[in-house]
Design a protein around this motif. Structure first.
Motif, PDB file in Angstrom:
ATOM      1  N   LEU A 375       0.673  -1.222  -0.092  1.00  0.00           N
ATOM      2  CA  LEU A 375      -0.109  -0.098  -0.063  1.00  0.00           C
ATOM      3  C   LEU A 375       0.767   1.242   0.011  1.00  0.00           C
ATOM      4  O   LEU A 375       0.599   2.375  -0.624  1.00  0.00           O
ATOM      5  N   ASP A 376       1.947   1.172   0.809  1.00  0.00           N
ATOM      6  CA  ASP A 376       2.839   2.366   0.670  1.00  0.00           C
ATOM      7  C   ASP A 376       3.428   2.536  -0.665  1.00  0.00           C
ATOM      8  O   ASP A 376       3.489   3.880  -1.274  1.00  0.00           O
ATOM      9  N   LYS A 377       3.774   1.371  -1.619  1.00  0.00           N
ATOM     10  CA  LYS A 377       4.285   1.510  -2.802  1.00  0.00           C
ATOM     11  C   LYS A 377       3.029   2.231  -3.837  1.00  0.00           C
ATOM     12  O   LYS A 377       3.443   3.062  -4.439  1.00  0.00           O
ATOM     13  N   LEU A 378       1.776   1.670  -3.445  1.00  0.00           N
ATOM     14  CA  LEU A 378       0.642   2.311  -4.152  1.00  0.00           C
ATOM     15  C   LEU A 378       0.601   3.819  -3.994  1.00  0.00           C
ATOM     16  O   LEU A 378       0.599   4.621  -4.851  1.00  0.00           O
ATOM     17  N   ALA A 379       0.666   4.204  -2.694  1.00  0.00           N
ATOM     18  CA  ALA A 379       0.750   5.590  -2.529  1.00  0.00           C
ATOM     19  C   ALA A 379       1.883   6.483  -3.014  1.00  0.00           C
ATOM     20  O   ALA A 379       1.646   7.533  -3.615  1.00  0.00           O
ATOM     21  N   ASP A 380       3.076   5.804  -3.141  1.00  0.00           N
ATOM     22  CA  ASP A 380       4.247   6.261  -3.824  1.00  0.00           C
ATOM     23  C   ASP A 380       4.226   6.519  -5.487  1.00  0.00           C
ATOM     24  O   ASP A 380       4.255   7.588  -5.987  1.00  0.00           O
ATOM     25  N   ALA A 381       3.206   5.437  -5.815  1.00  0.00           N
ATOM     26  CA  ALA A 381       3.132   5.387  -7.312  1.00  0.00           C
ATOM     27  C   ALA A 381       1.995   6.522  -7.732  1.00  0.00           C
ATOM     28  O   ALA A 381       2.229   7.295  -8.741  1.00  0.00           O
ATOM     29  N   VAL A 382       0.845   6.656  -6.661  1.00  0.00           N
ATOM     30  CA  VAL A 382       0.090   7.787  -7.080  1.00  0.00           C
ATOM     31  C   VAL A 382       0.494   9.206  -6.914  1.00  0.00           C
ATOM     32  O   VAL A 382       0.478   9.867  -7.850  1.00  0.00           O
ATOM     33  N   ALA A 383       1.556   9.208  -5.833  1.00  0.00           N
ATOM     34  CA  ALA A 383       2.115  10.728  -5.764  1.00  0.00           C
ATOM     35  C   ALA A 383       3.000  10.786  -7.028  1.00  0.00           C
ATOM     36  O   ALA A 383       3.171  12.125  -7.458  1.00  0.00           O
ATOM     37  N   ALA A 384       3.658   9.949  -7.520  1.00  0.00           N
ATOM     38  CA  ALA A 384       4.632  10.074  -8.663  1.00  0.00           C
ATOM     39  C   ALA A 384       3.904  10.422  -9.807  1.00  0.00           C
ATOM     40  O   ALA A 384       3.906  11.361 -10.661  1.00  0.00           O
ATOM     41  N   LYS A 385       2.718   9.755 -10.034  1.00  0.00           N
ATOM     42  CA  LYS A 385       1.675  10.063 -11.037  1.00  0.00           C
ATOM     43  C   LYS A 385       1.231  11.576 -10.983  1.00  0.00           C
ATOM     44  O   LYS A 385       0.909  12.412 -12.063  1.00  0.00           O
ATOM     45  N   HIS A 386       0.569  12.142  -9.981  1.00  0.00           N
ATOM     46  CA  HIS A 386       0.292  13.303  -9.639  1.00  0.00           C
ATOM     47  C   HIS A 386       1.396  14.277  -9.992  1.00  0.00           C
ATOM     48  O   HIS A 386       1.170  15.502 -10.496  1.00  0.00           O
ATOM     49  N   ARG A 387       2.491  13.843  -9.288  1.00  0.00           N
ATOM     50  CA  ARG A 387       3.695  14.973  -9.738  1.00  0.00           C
ATOM     51  C   ARG A 387       3.923  14.972 -11.345  1.00  0.00           C
ATOM     52  O   ARG A 387       4.063  16.195 -11.658  1.00  0.00           O
ATOM     53  N   GLU A 388       3.722  13.814 -11.896  1.00  0.00           N
ATOM     54  CA  GLU A 388       3.836  14.056 -13.488  1.00  0.00           C
ATOM     55  C   GLU A 388       2.905  14.735 -14.102  1.00  0.00           C
ATOM     56  O   GLU A 388       3.239  15.381 -14.847  1.00  0.00           O
ATOM     57  N   ALA A 389       1.984  14.722 -13.623  1.00  0.00           N
ATOM     58  CA  ALA A 389       0.729  15.447 -14.123  1.00  0.00           C
ATOM     59  C   ALA A 389       0.537  16.725 -13.790  1.00  0.00           C
ATOM     60  O   ALA A 389      -0.268  17.699 -14.135  1.00  0.00           O
ATOM     61  N   GLY A 390       1.653  17.332 -13.056  1.00  0.00           N
ATOM     62  CA  GLY A 390       1.965  18.646 -12.498  1.00  0.00           C
ATOM     63  C   GLY A 390       0.671  19.171 -11.362  1.00  0.00           C
ATOM     64  O   GLY A 390       0.633  20.476 -11.242  1.00  0.00           O
ATOM     65  N   ILE A 391       0.334  18.254 -10.622  1.00  0.00           N
ATOM     66  CA  ILE A 391      -0.719  18.726  -9.665  1.00  0.00           C
ATOM     67  C   ILE A 391      -0.236  18.513  -8.260  1.00  0.00           C
ATOM     68  O   ILE A 391      -1.073  18.795  -7.212  1.00  0.00           O
ATOM     69  N   LEU A 392       0.945  17.728  -8.056  1.00  0.00           N
ATOM     70  CA  LEU A 392       1.534  17.675  -6.835  1.00  0.00           C
ATOM     71  C   LEU A 392       2.878  18.133  -6.744  1.00  0.00           C
ATOM     72  O   LEU A 392       3.737  17.848  -7.521  1.00  0.00           O
TER      73      LEU A 392
END
Ligand code: FEO
Length: 393
Positions: A375-392
């Motif tokens: 679940l930590d890895k999933l949270a990391d993956a979501v954060a990475a995606k949001h960062r790539e999308a420029g919203i985090l």
């Protein structure tokens, strides 16, 4: 309610439905609703704009008791909450013509069994002079069905918009007084019935730009005497990129999936991501729909029931797919007892969503140490995606 004056020769009529709690046997109405109709008096002709839900026909007809003649009944939208009393109106006024788009005419004949000769169909931008006032009909498809249009009254700078810009609120306010309350109700309404047609709604908003609108008179909820408030809100809902928000519709039977949610939500929050979670067994689906207006990511939480996802997770996923939100990323988490096809089943249900799927986390039984790491890895993956999308950041 009795008729209420908007300006000389224009009145609100219609019905306030304080007690209705469900629309289309699907959509919760926590604040009731109204079915707004309007009477417009020209020097030569009298016009009724829309009607009311069939259940409130008697209220509309009592408001029309002292109206000797109606020449035109504008039907912006064939759905029965606005068209349902038109049959009674044209029965009372044999001279009245129902003014609508060609598509609406077909629907009104199908739904209300109105005779063909009672219609006057109008093209996009066609005008009708009623004496001292000119009605202009602007075709605005998919607000909320394909046949919909709005009416522009140039002399008074009023836009009669039917469902477009509407809000399900029962109120004695003729005009918006509490913008926060109306914003929430209008957003709920947008998310439930117009979000799937976002690109067409964007075209419709553009089409209205040349008009110097002073007032928007919808057929649900109060009138906007400061219309930029709702026009700006629509532009935001339709055109803005999704926000740094994860929405988690989930269901849990024996708390395993719930424990995963309880771990994942703070893990996401710790990474700077806003989360809204909805237990599908008890949640107001209008709230879920509203959250999907802004969400960048959906994570469906489901236990496995007889090899597949829980039926409520199927419902939530089906609904999200139907509403076609702007969401960019999707994942699934959940627990099973001895075997599961939950992810495969849900994956087959999201054809409308243009999403990157992030690796699901599906576990056996209650979550254990290694599952929390996943679940930590999933949270990391979501954060990475949001960062790539420029919203985090
Ligand atoms: Fe208010 Fe689509 O009817």
């Amino acid at each position: 309610m009795i008729p209420r004056k908007i300006t000389e020769g224009i009145q609100w009529i219609g019905a306030v439905d304080w007690d209705r709690r469900l629309f289309d046997s699907l959509i919760p109405l926590p604040d009731g609703t109204s079915y707004n109709a309007y009477l417009i008096q020209g020097n030569d002709k009298t016009v009724l704009v829309d009607s009311v839900d069939p259940s409130m026909t008697h209220i509309l007809m009592s408001q029309l008791e002292k109206v000797p003649r109606i020449d035109y009944v504008i039907s912006h939208h064939a759905e029965q909450d606005h068209s349902g009393a038109i049959g009674k109106v044209v029965e009372k006024y044999p001279e009245a013509k129902v003014v609508c788009t060609k598509k609406a005419k077909v629907m009104l004949i199908d739904l209300l069994l109105l005779p063909e000769d009672r219609f006057k169909t109008v093209e996009d931008s066609e005008t009708v002079d009623i004496g001292g006032r000119i009605l202009k009909f602007i075709h605005t498809p998919w607000v909320h069905w394909p046949e919909t249009m709005v009416t522009w009254l140039e002399e008074d700078k009023i836009l009669f918009s039917c469902d477009f810009f509407g809000s399900h609120i029962a109120t004695t306010d003729l005009y918006v007084t509490d913008e926060g309350r109306v914003y929430e109700a209008a957003k709920r309404y947008f998310s439930e019935i117009m979000m799937p047609f976002r690109t067409i709604i964007a075209d419709n908003l553009k089409k209205l730009e040349p008009y110097d609108i002073k007032m928007i008179a919808p057929s649900h909820g109060p009138i906007y005497d400061k219309p930029s408030f709702i026009i700006d809100a629509y532009k935001d809902w339709v055109l803005s990129e999704p926000r740094n928000l994860v929405v988690i519709p989930y269901v849990s039977m024996h708390s395993s999936t719930r424990k995963m949610i309880d771990y994942l939500v703070p893990a996401l929050a710790e990474r700077g991501i806003e989360v809204q979670q909805f237990d599908l067994a008890v949640s107001d689906i209008g709230k879920l729909a509203m959250s999907l207006v802004d969400a960048a990511t959906i994570i469906v939480g489901t236990p496995t029931v007889i090899g597949g996802p829980h039926p409520l997770a199927v419902y939530g996923t089906y609904l999200a797919n139907l509403l076609r939100p702007k969401v960019k990323f999707l994942s699934v988490i959940g627990s099973y007892g001895w075997g599961t096809k939950a992810v495969e089943t849900l994956a087959g249900m999201i054809g409308n969503l243009k999403v990157d799927v992030i690796n699901p986390v599906i576990i056996k039984g209650v979550p254990k140490e290694e599952d929390f790491k996943s679940l930590d890895k999933l949270a990391d993956a979501v954060a990475a995606k949001h960062r790539e999308a420029g919203i985090l950041p």
